[in-house]
Design a protein around this motif. Structure first.
Motif, PDB file in Angstrom:
ATOM      1  N   ALA A  44     -16.889 -20.721 -46.981  1.00 28.59           N
ATOM      2  CA  ALA A  44     -18.227 -20.747 -47.041  1.00 28.59           C
ATOM      3  C   ALA A  44     -19.202 -19.623 -46.570  1.00 28.59           C
ATOM      4  CB  ALA A  44     -18.924 -22.107 -46.945  1.00 28.59           C
ATOM      5  N   ARG A  45     -20.306 -19.219 -47.048  1.00 29.10           N
ATOM      6  CA  ARG A  45     -21.123 -18.491 -46.181  1.00 29.10           C
ATOM      7  C   ARG A  45     -21.671 -18.869 -45.179  1.00 29.10           C
ATOM      8  NH1 ARG A  45     -23.805 -16.531 -51.677  1.00 29.10           N
ATOM      9  NH2 ARG A  45     -25.403 -18.033 -50.688  1.00 29.10           N
ATOM     10  N   ALA A  46     -22.377 -18.409 -44.217  1.00 30.76           N
ATOM     11  CA  ALA A  46     -22.879 -18.824 -43.102  1.00 30.76           C
ATOM     12  C   ALA A  46     -24.173 -19.934 -43.364  1.00 30.76           C
ATOM     13  CB  ALA A  46     -23.419 -17.735 -42.269  1.00 30.76           C
ATOM     14  N   ASP A  47     -24.885 -19.277 -44.367  1.00 29.72           N
ATOM     15  CA  ASP A  47     -25.972 -20.107 -45.178  1.00 29.72           C
ATOM     16  C   ASP A  47     -25.613 -21.377 -45.898  1.00 29.72           C
ATOM     17  OD1 ASP A  47     -25.079 -18.592 -47.092  1.00 29.72           O
ATOM     18  OD2 ASP A  47     -27.028 -18.280 -47.777  1.00 29.72           O
ATOM     19  N   GLU A  48     -24.365 -21.364 -46.277  1.00 26.40           N
ATOM     20  CA  GLU A  48     -24.040 -22.482 -46.926  1.00 26.40           C
ATOM     21  C   GLU A  48     -23.123 -23.626 -46.206  1.00 26.40           C
ATOM     22  OE1 GLU A  48     -21.751 -20.610 -49.955  1.00 26.40           O
ATOM     23  OE2 GLU A  48     -23.465 -20.354 -51.243  1.00 26.40           O
ATOM     24  N   ALA A  49     -22.916 -23.170 -44.916  1.00 32.05           N
ATOM     25  CA  ALA A  49     -22.000 -23.965 -43.974  1.00 32.05           C
ATOM     26  C   ALA A  49     -22.614 -25.339 -43.825  1.00 32.05           C
ATOM     27  CB  ALA A  49     -21.627 -23.440 -42.733  1.00 32.05           C
ATOM     28  N   LEU A  50     -21.810 -26.281 -43.810  1.00 31.94           N
ATOM     29  CA  LEU A  50     -22.242 -27.666 -43.390  1.00 31.94           C
ATOM     30  C   LEU A  50     -22.375 -28.087 -42.050  1.00 31.94           C
ATOM     31  CD1 LEU A  50     -19.691 -29.610 -45.909  1.00 31.94           C
ATOM     32  CD2 LEU A  50     -22.028 -29.237 -46.279  1.00 31.94           C
ATOM     33  N   THR A  51     -23.225 -28.780 -41.469  1.00 30.71           N
ATOM     34  CA  THR A  51     -23.326 -29.044 -40.350  1.00 30.71           C
ATOM     35  C   THR A  51     -23.622 -30.776 -40.076  1.00 30.71           C
ATOM     36  OG1 THR A  51     -25.909 -28.996 -40.438  1.00 30.71           O
ATOM     37  CG2 THR A  51     -24.493 -26.985 -39.629  1.00 30.71           C
ATOM     38  N   ARG A  52     -23.233 -30.973 -38.801  1.00 26.74           N
ATOM     39  CA  ARG A  52     -23.409 -32.654 -38.584  1.00 26.74           C
ATOM     40  C   ARG A  52     -24.936 -32.679 -38.035  1.00 26.74           C
ATOM     41  NH1 ARG A  52     -18.807 -31.027 -36.281  1.00 26.74           N
ATOM     42  NH2 ARG A  52     -19.654 -30.834 -34.268  1.00 26.74           N
ATOM     43  N   PRO A  53     -25.468 -33.785 -38.318  1.00 29.62           N
ATOM     44  CA  PRO A  53     -26.828 -33.979 -37.968  1.00 29.62           C
ATOM     45  C   PRO A  53     -26.875 -34.159 -36.298  1.00 29.62           C
ATOM     46  CG  PRO A  53     -26.049 -35.843 -39.172  1.00 29.62           C
ATOM     47  CD  PRO A  53     -25.029 -34.712 -39.349  1.00 29.62           C
ATOM     48  N   THR A  54     -27.746 -33.955 -35.557  1.00 24.47           N
ATOM     49  CA  THR A  54     -27.898 -34.169 -34.177  1.00 24.47           C
ATOM     50  C   THR A  54     -27.888 -35.314 -33.829  1.00 24.47           C
ATOM     51  OG1 THR A  54     -30.159 -33.544 -34.115  1.00 24.47           O
ATOM     52  CG2 THR A  54     -28.651 -31.750 -33.723  1.00 24.47           C
ATOM     53  N   GLY A  55     -27.028 -35.923 -32.884  1.00 24.15           N
ATOM     54  CA  GLY A  55     -27.290 -37.247 -32.406  1.00 24.15           C
ATOM     55  C   GLY A  55     -26.729 -38.418 -33.526  1.00 24.15           C
ATOM     56  N   TYR A  56     -25.838 -37.907 -34.170  1.00 24.64           N
ATOM     57  CA  TYR A  56     -25.063 -38.825 -35.230  1.00 24.64           C
ATOM     58  C   TYR A  56     -24.213 -40.055 -34.690  1.00 24.64           C
ATOM     59  CZ  TYR A  56     -20.787 -36.775 -35.578  1.00 24.64           C
ATOM     60  OH  TYR A  56     -19.504 -36.417 -35.143  1.00 24.64           O
ATOM     61  N   LEU A  57     -23.638 -39.500 -33.231  1.00 21.76           N
ATOM     62  CA  LEU A  57     -22.936 -40.777 -32.690  1.00 21.76           C
ATOM     63  C   LEU A  57     -23.706 -41.424 -31.781  1.00 21.76           C
ATOM     64  CD1 LEU A  57     -19.734 -38.682 -31.537  1.00 21.76           C
ATOM     65  CD2 LEU A  57     -19.938 -40.706 -33.158  1.00 21.76           C
ATOM     66  N   GLY A  58     -24.883 -41.170 -31.387  1.00 23.51           N
ATOM     67  CA  GLY A  58     -25.663 -41.987 -30.506  1.00 23.51           C
ATOM     68  C   GLY A  58     -26.174 -43.132 -31.177  1.00 23.51           C
ATOM     69  N   LEU A  59     -26.488 -43.249 -32.390  1.00 27.13           N
ATOM     70  CA  LEU A  59     -27.021 -44.471 -33.163  1.00 27.13           C
ATOM     71  C   LEU A  59     -25.803 -45.382 -33.230  1.00 27.13           C
ATOM     72  CD1 LEU A  59     -29.005 -46.444 -34.536  1.00 27.13           C
ATOM     73  CD2 LEU A  59     -28.417 -45.131 -36.507  1.00 27.13           C
ATOM     74  N   ALA A  60     -24.680 -44.980 -33.441  1.00 32.06           N
ATOM     75  CA  ALA A  60     -23.389 -45.842 -33.415  1.00 32.06           C
ATOM     76  C   ALA A  60     -23.099 -46.378 -32.192  1.00 32.06           C
ATOM     77  CB  ALA A  60     -22.159 -45.089 -34.419  1.00 32.06           C
ATOM     78  N   ALA A  61     -23.133 -45.252 -31.175  1.00 32.19           N
ATOM     79  CA  ALA A  61     -22.786 -45.823 -29.776  1.00 32.19           C
ATOM     80  C   ALA A  61     -23.729 -46.808 -29.119  1.00 32.19           C
ATOM     81  CB  ALA A  61     -22.874 -44.465 -28.916  1.00 32.19           C
ATOM     82  N   VAL A  62     -24.812 -46.731 -29.485  1.00 35.25           N
ATOM     83  CA  VAL A  62     -25.763 -47.770 -29.186  1.00 35.25           C
ATOM     84  C   VAL A  62     -25.566 -49.127 -29.718  1.00 35.25           C
ATOM     85  CG1 VAL A  62     -28.385 -48.493 -29.030  1.00 35.25           C
ATOM     86  CG2 VAL A  62     -27.597 -46.087 -28.372  1.00 35.25           C
ATOM     87  N   GLY A  63     -25.456 -48.913 -31.168  1.00 33.84           N
ATOM     88  CA  GLY A  63     -24.861 -50.165 -31.872  1.00 33.84           C
ATOM     89  C   GLY A  63     -23.685 -50.901 -31.409  1.00 33.84           C
ATOM     90  N   ALA A  64     -22.787 -50.124 -30.976  1.00 29.83           N
ATOM     91  CA  ALA A  64     -21.541 -50.665 -30.374  1.00 29.83           C
ATOM     92  C   ALA A  64     -21.649 -51.452 -28.986  1.00 29.83           C
ATOM     93  CB  ALA A  64     -20.616 -49.660 -30.512  1.00 29.83           C
ATOM     94  N   LEU A  65     -22.500 -50.565 -28.314  1.00 27.69           N
ATOM     95  CA  LEU A  65     -22.849 -51.254 -27.121  1.00 27.69           C
ATOM     96  C   LEU A  65     -23.452 -52.555 -27.187  1.00 27.69           C
ATOM     97  CD1 LEU A  65     -22.956 -51.098 -23.823  1.00 27.69           C
ATOM     98  CD2 LEU A  65     -24.986 -49.692 -24.188  1.00 27.69           C
ATOM     99  N   VAL A  66     -24.630 -52.442 -27.899  1.00 29.71           N
ATOM    100  CA  VAL A  66     -25.771 -53.582 -28.036  1.00 29.71           C
ATOM    101  C   VAL A  66     -24.750 -54.732 -28.668  1.00 29.71           C
ATOM    102  CG1 VAL A  66     -27.674 -54.769 -29.325  1.00 29.71           C
ATOM    103  CG2 VAL A  66     -27.704 -52.409 -28.270  1.00 29.71           C
ATOM    104  N   GLY A  67     -23.931 -54.419 -29.617  1.00 27.19           N
ATOM    105  CA  GLY A  67     -23.238 -55.644 -30.470  1.00 27.19           C
ATOM    106  C   GLY A  67     -22.192 -56.181 -29.586  1.00 27.19           C
ATOM    107  N   SER A  68     -21.450 -55.354 -28.670  1.00 27.39           N
ATOM    108  CA  SER A  68     -20.514 -55.931 -28.050  1.00 27.39           C
ATOM    109  C   SER A  68     -21.226 -56.936 -26.704  1.00 27.39           C
ATOM    110  CB  SER A  68     -19.946 -54.785 -26.963  1.00 27.39           C
ATOM    111  OG  SER A  68     -19.178 -53.810 -27.787  1.00 27.39           O
TER     112      SER A  68
END
Length: 124
Positions: free
Chosen positions: A77-101
């Motif tokens: 892929a060209r540089a302008d078409e490259a996929l990126t991960r959203p910033t902080g995507y693990l944060g919500l899951a980590a907080v959910g896991a902590l609160v759920g636990s």
């Protein structure tokens, strides 16, 4: 988040069943003079540590898989078409896991403070 909720809910059901089965052990500890707070704290640690270790492992494996998936998708892929991960995507899951636990540990410890009944005393 749905998978996290299903997993934590299933773990809660198993824990509630386990607490009901541990009434005899809890009655023995109470008869020996162990304070309720110590029994609840020990139960919380016994429940929370496996949940948190499992959640951390799941987050790490999920991150590795997401990174590999995005890297494979970016091949050629060209540089302008490259996929990126959203910033902080693990944060919500980590907080959910902590609160759920913590919630699962707290809910499963609710019945531990009850005084041992006559049936529990006879079985000990």
């Amino acid at each position: 988040m749905v998978v996290l909720s299903i997993g934590l809910g299933g773990f809660l059901l198993v824990l509630v069943d386990r607490v009901v089965e541990r009434r005899r052990e809890t009655a023995r500890m109470r008869l020996a003079g162990v304070p309720v707070g110590v029994v609840r704290s020990a139960h919380a640690v016994e429940v929370a540590i496996p949940l948190l270790v499992g959640a951390a492992g799941a987050l790490v494996v999920g991150h590795v898989i997401a990174t590999a998936y995005i890297d494979v998708g970016d091949i050629g892929a060209r540089a302008d078409e490259a996929l990126t991960r959203p910033t902080g995507y693990l944060g919500l899951a980590a907080v959910g896991a902590l609160v759920g636990s913590v919630l699962v540990a707290a809910v499963s410890a609710l019945g531990l403070g009850a005084r041992p009944g006559p049936a529990d005393l006879r079985r000990t």
